[in-house]
Design a protein around this motif. Sequence first.
Motif, PDB file in Angstrom:
ATOM      1  N   GLN A 165       0.904  -1.327  -0.028  1.00 55.22           N
ATOM      2  CA  GLN A 165       0.061  -0.073  -0.080  1.00 55.22           C
ATOM      3  C   GLN A 165       1.096   1.251   0.087  1.00 55.22           C
ATOM      4  O   GLN A 165       1.942   1.197   0.457  1.00 55.22           O
ATOM      5  N   THR A 192      -9.364  10.235   4.892  1.00 52.31           N
ATOM      6  CA  THR A 192      -8.696   9.243   3.652  1.00 52.31           C
ATOM      7  C   THR A 192     -10.086   8.616   3.115  1.00 52.31           C
ATOM      8  O   THR A 192     -11.142   8.373   3.951  1.00 52.31           O
ATOM      9  N   THR A 248     -11.713   6.321   0.320  1.00 54.97           N
ATOM     10  CA  THR A 248     -11.565   5.062  -0.434  1.00 54.97           C
ATOM     11  C   THR A 248     -12.658   4.781  -1.293  1.00 54.97           C
ATOM     12  O   THR A 248     -13.825   4.511  -0.447  1.00 54.97           O
ATOM     13  N   TYR A 249     -12.648   4.337  -2.547  1.00 58.61           N
ATOM     14  CA  TYR A 249     -13.902   3.842  -3.329  1.00 58.61           C
ATOM     15  C   TYR A 249     -13.286   2.733  -4.049  1.00 58.61           C
ATOM     16  O   TYR A 249     -12.445   2.739  -5.109  1.00 58.61           O
ATOM     17  N   VAL A 250     -13.552   1.556  -3.569  1.00 53.13           N
ATOM     18  CA  VAL A 250     -13.056   0.215  -4.434  1.00 53.13           C
ATOM     19  C   VAL A 250     -14.326  -0.633  -4.593  1.00 53.13           C
ATOM     20  O   VAL A 250     -15.474  -0.554  -4.149  1.00 53.13           O
TER      21      VAL A 250
END
Length: 233
Positions: free
Chosen positions: A24, A204, A206-208
Amino acid sequence: MHTMRRLAGLLVLAVFALAGCQSQPKRDPAFAPVPPEVPKPAAQANGAIYQAGFEHRWFENVRARRVGDILLVTLVENTEAKHTNAGKVKKSNTSSITNPTLLGKPFSFVLPGVTGGKDADLGASLSSSSDFSGSGENTQNNQFNGSISVMVTEVLPNGYLRVRGEKRIAMTGGNEYIRVSGIVRPEDIDVDNSIASTKIADATLTYVGDGQTGMASTMGWLAKFFISAVMPF
């Protein structure tokens, strides 16, 4: 034959090691958030009927302020970056050596088979030139809109709120995950208990996704091996 099998086994181990080591992005320690100073605990009065942190007033807003409270985060991320670089280098050089004189006359000599019977001297000249030009341009535009509810996980000593939340959406081609975490200042929370993502510190976002859609857009382990640093060609 035994050597070929051994090399093939080492190659397979290297490929699997490369596939498993998907590191990461590491954060720069210089940009880590600074924790606030912890104040001295106030003296507690014995025999009180009220407990600090559990009071509830008749007239107060609905803003999140305790651990476990829910806060609505409005995602309004819109970033655009552009970088242009151009460079040009040019260099030229000329050197010459004058033929020396001997007894007032220019020095000359004849080398049969080399000068063709003609007089030759020690004069020489050398010239060189180099020219380089290059340019590069990088443009990036990202947009992230929507909303997600997060939960207060910690109240810092200075009153700031550490929040974290995740939204999971199940679709036919796979699952979509939206994760938000960061530090919120209570003064930035609106009266409807919402805050813009641009006001979250140490944010933070995050789009996964996983499933068939995520697998279709992910590079396979063999393709990663051929573009990795361990590939000798």
